[in-house]
Design a protein around this motif. Structure first.
Motif, PDB file in Angstrom:
ATOM      1  N   ASP A 191      -5.207   2.658   1.302  1.00 46.31           N
ATOM      2  CA  ASP A 191      -5.666   4.040   1.337  1.00 46.31           C
ATOM      3  C   ASP A 191      -4.792   4.924   2.236  1.00 46.31           C
ATOM      4  O   ASP A 191      -5.261   5.886   2.829  1.00 46.31           O
ATOM      5  CB  ASP A 191      -7.115   4.106   1.821  1.00 46.31           C
ATOM      6  N   ILE A 192      -3.511   4.576   2.382  1.00 46.44           N
ATOM      7  CA  ILE A 192      -2.630   5.376   3.226  1.00 46.44           C
ATOM      8  C   ILE A 192      -2.350   6.718   2.564  1.00 46.44           C
ATOM      9  O   ILE A 192      -2.450   6.863   1.340  1.00 46.44           O
ATOM     10  CB  ILE A 192      -1.306   4.646   3.515  1.00 46.44           C
ATOM     11  N   ASN A 193      -1.989   7.693   3.368  1.00 48.65           N
ATOM     12  CA  ASN A 193      -1.657   9.030   2.880  1.00 48.65           C
ATOM     13  C   ASN A 193      -0.170   9.072   2.530  1.00 48.65           C
ATOM     14  O   ASN A 193       0.698   9.134   3.403  1.00 48.65           O
ATOM     15  CB  ASN A 193      -1.971  10.071   3.958  1.00 48.65           C
ATOM     16  N   TYR A 194       0.134   9.025   1.247  1.00 46.69           N
ATOM     17  CA  TYR A 194       1.530   8.979   0.814  1.00 46.69           C
ATOM     18  C   TYR A 194       2.261  10.279   1.122  1.00 46.69           C
ATOM     19  O   TYR A 194       3.475  10.262   1.372  1.00 46.69           O
ATOM     20  CB  TYR A 194       1.604   8.654  -0.680  1.00 46.69           C
ATOM     21  N   ASP A 195       1.561  11.399   1.092  1.00 46.72           N
ATOM     22  CA  ASP A 195       2.202  12.665   1.453  1.00 46.72           C
ATOM     23  C   ASP A 195       2.700  12.624   2.894  1.00 46.72           C
ATOM     24  O   ASP A 195       3.799  13.101   3.208  1.00 46.72           O
ATOM     25  CB  ASP A 195       1.214  13.826   1.296  1.00 46.72           C
ATOM     26  N   LYS A 196       1.876  12.064   3.760  1.00 46.48           N
ATOM     27  CA  LYS A 196       2.248  11.973   5.170  1.00 46.48           C
ATOM     28  C   LYS A 196       3.447  11.055   5.351  1.00 46.48           C
ATOM     29  O   LYS A 196       4.412  11.395   6.066  1.00 46.48           O
ATOM     30  CB  LYS A 196       1.050  11.458   5.975  1.00 46.48           C
ATOM     31  N   TRP A 197       3.443   9.904   4.716  1.00 41.01           N
ATOM     32  CA  TRP A 197       4.552   8.957   4.860  1.00 41.01           C
ATOM     33  C   TRP A 197       5.840   9.539   4.285  1.00 41.01           C
ATOM     34  O   TRP A 197       6.911   9.378   4.859  1.00 41.01           O
ATOM     35  CB  TRP A 197       4.200   7.642   4.173  1.00 41.01           C
ATOM     36  N   TYR A 198       5.714  10.219   3.150  1.00 43.87           N
ATOM     37  CA  TYR A 198       6.886  10.839   2.526  1.00 43.87           C
ATOM     38  C   TYR A 198       7.473  11.898   3.453  1.00 43.87           C
ATOM     39  O   TYR A 198       8.688  12.025   3.596  1.00 43.87           O
ATOM     40  CB  TYR A 198       6.479  11.457   1.188  1.00 43.87           C
ATOM     41  N   TYR A 199       6.617  12.649   4.119  1.00 41.27           N
ATOM     42  CA  TYR A 199       7.075  13.673   5.052  1.00 41.27           C
ATOM     43  C   TYR A 199       7.888  13.053   6.185  1.00 41.27           C
ATOM     44  O   TYR A 199       8.983  13.525   6.512  1.00 41.27           O
ATOM     45  CB  TYR A 199       5.875  14.430   5.623  1.00 41.27           C
ATOM     46  N   TRP A 200       7.374  11.990   6.790  1.00 38.29           N
ATOM     47  CA  TRP A 200       8.046  11.408   7.943  1.00 38.29           C
ATOM     48  C   TRP A 200       9.338  10.688   7.572  1.00 38.29           C
ATOM     49  O   TRP A 200      10.304  10.710   8.342  1.00 38.29           O
ATOM     50  CB  TRP A 200       7.095  10.471   8.692  1.00 38.29           C
ATOM     51  N   ILE A 201       9.377  10.088   6.402  1.00 39.59           N
ATOM     52  CA  ILE A 201      10.633   9.483   5.957  1.00 39.59           C
ATOM     53  C   ILE A 201      11.695  10.566   5.808  1.00 39.59           C
ATOM     54  O   ILE A 201      12.857  10.395   6.224  1.00 39.59           O
ATOM     55  CB  ILE A 201      10.446   8.724   4.623  1.00 39.59           C
ATOM     56  N   ARG A 202      11.321  11.712   5.253  1.00 40.66           N
ATOM     57  CA  ARG A 202      12.270  12.811   5.100  1.00 40.66           C
ATOM     58  C   ARG A 202      12.727  13.342   6.458  1.00 40.66           C
ATOM     59  O   ARG A 202      13.888  13.742   6.615  1.00 40.66           O
ATOM     60  CB  ARG A 202      11.658  13.949   4.275  1.00 40.66           C
TER      61      ARG A 202
END
Length: 446
Positions: free
Chosen positions: A95-106
């Motif tokens: 149930d992780i927030n993919y938007d959040k992870w995508y933001y931090w990878i960027r």
């Protein structure tokens, strides 16, 4: 990760999640310092006396599992990312927030790409990546240069254009440091880095793998807005705003600004200052030890004797010297028809020791380059061939200045054969120097 409030979340399909898992892991591994070469650089750096070369090598890092920059390293990273993708759901909650992870990878990719560009940008801004040609280079036949050396020399004769390229590269890097201007930055970086990559391939340079590495980081960042830009510009359709925007609370905002400020101070301000100081000190391509200033220039070899036997002037004789050049630094180059096993230096290297600075002879044939040490008690020079393929080539030469235009050299070579040469100084003018004196729009006479 609790440093922000989530304003909205988007729904991710299964295929989108899998693509994110793979590419997110892939690019995260690509920017992680996970190999021994990085650790060796970190431990070998004097952090109390940091120089611009230390930051440059830090900025040029890319995962290297094979001991050299190669696309095979990318395959290894891809395999690691694939393994991570398979194990993702077993290790992390679903149930992780993919938007959040995508933001931090960027975020990580943005700052990594910016650092890679800044490392080269300041070398161009201060025109030390491709310096002006030496006297020896200006008196070497065009066909005696390798392709990459011709490219570097061509860039070196137009320092203002080289500075412009550096400013473009620096502008693209600085735009990456702000989230809202990232896409604009990538639109500058992608064609710029693409040109660098193609130029390296065309001119047989050794930086094309790293150039494509920077391109891949830029494409990953550009992909975030690519579809929306296509819809807006090409299809003229309305597009949604970003699904995720972090809102940092006061304390966390202070941490974020502090880290960003330190990044700018170290990699922009400090590195820029150190690079400018290095440029003022003569750069890093040519030896720093001064030569015999009174002898600097190009000399025709009027008379040449080997073991007291005179050899007439010849373009084809492999022994007879044709001309001799004394550089401003402690280098003497001798032109003859003797074969030269070419030294290559296709990648950017910032050497601190004079013995390692082989730019003037790298990618060049037709001449042999010697460093020399002068005996303080006499006019005797100890010459050593700077080409690693001729480590046993050495001469002991006595020089005698007859007048302003004549110098006599006598001594022995590595085979203990006696050498005698009468040199006549040539009063040559060079277009690159004369153009500086009269300006671009003035009449130039040679």
């Amino acid at each position: 990760m609790g440093t922000f409030d989530i304003q909205s979340q988007s729904s991710w399909s299964k295929s989108e999640k899998n693509l994110f898992k793979f590419f997110g892991l892939y690019f995260f591994i690509q920017i992680l310092p996970i190999d021994l070469s990085f650790l060796k650089h970190i431990t070998g750096t004097n952090w109390l006396a940091l120089e611009y070369r230390d930051i440059f090598y830090l900025s040029r890092y890319a995962p290297d599992f094979l001991g050299e920059q190669s696309f095979l390293n990318w395959i290894i990273v891809a395999i690691l990312a694939l393994v991570g993708t398979i194990l993702w759901d077993k290790v992390l909650p679903k149930d992780i927030n993919y938007d959040k992870w995508y933001y931090w990878i960027r975020v990580f990719v943005r700052y990594r790409l910016a650092l890679g560009l800044i490392g080269y940008a300041f070398l161009k801004v201060y025109t030390i990546q491709s310096p002006e040609p030496s006297l020896s280079n200006l008196n070497t036949n065009y066909g005696d240069f390798t392709a990459w050396k011709l490219f570097s020399l061509g860039l070196g004769v137009v320092p203002s254009y080289q500075s412009f390229l550096g400013l473009v590269e620096l502008a693209g890097a600085l735009l990456l440091l702000h989230r809202k201007t990232t896409t604009i930055g990538t639109l500058i970086i992608l064609p710029f880095a693409g040109n660098v990559a193609i130029s390296n391939i065309a001119y047989e340079g050794g930086e094309y793998v790293y150039a494509f590495y920077l391109i891949s980081l830029g494409l990953y960042l550009f992909a975030f807005d690519a579809i929306r830009l296509f819809k807006l510009v090409s299809l003229e359709q309305p597009v949604d705003q970003n699904h995720f925007q972090p809102e940092f609370r006061e304390k966390k905002q202070l941490y974020r600004l502090t880290l960003k400020g330190l990044y700018i101070i170290v990699f922009v301000v400090f590195y820029g200052y150190k690079t400018k100081a290095g440029a003022s000190g003569g750069g890093y391509h040519f030896p720093s030890q001064a030569g015999l200033s009174q002898l600097t220039g190009v000399y025709n070899v009027k008379t040449f004797k080997l073991n007291n036997q005179e050899i007439p002037y010849s373009k084809t004789d492999s022994v007879r010297w044709q001309d001799v050049i004394f550089e401003k630094w402690n280098t003497i180059s001798i032109k003859s028809n003797r074969e030269v096993n070419i030294e290559n230096l296709p990648t950017e290297e910032i050497f601190s020791k004079d013995s390692q600075r082989i730019y003037e002879l790298a990618g060049t044939q037709g001449r042999h380059f010697y460093s020399y040490q002068k005996d303080p008690s006499s006019n005797i020079l100890q010459l050593t061939n700077r080409n690693a393929h001729y480590q046993n080539d050495a001469l002991t030469i006595h020089y005698q200045v007859i007048n302003d235009s004549t110098v006599v050299l006598s001594g022995v070579d590595a085979h203990q054969d006696s050498v005698y040469a009468v040199l006549e100084k040539l009063n040559k003018k060079y277009l690159i120097n004369e153009a500086k004196k009269v300006g671009r729009r003035s009449v130039l006479k040679l």
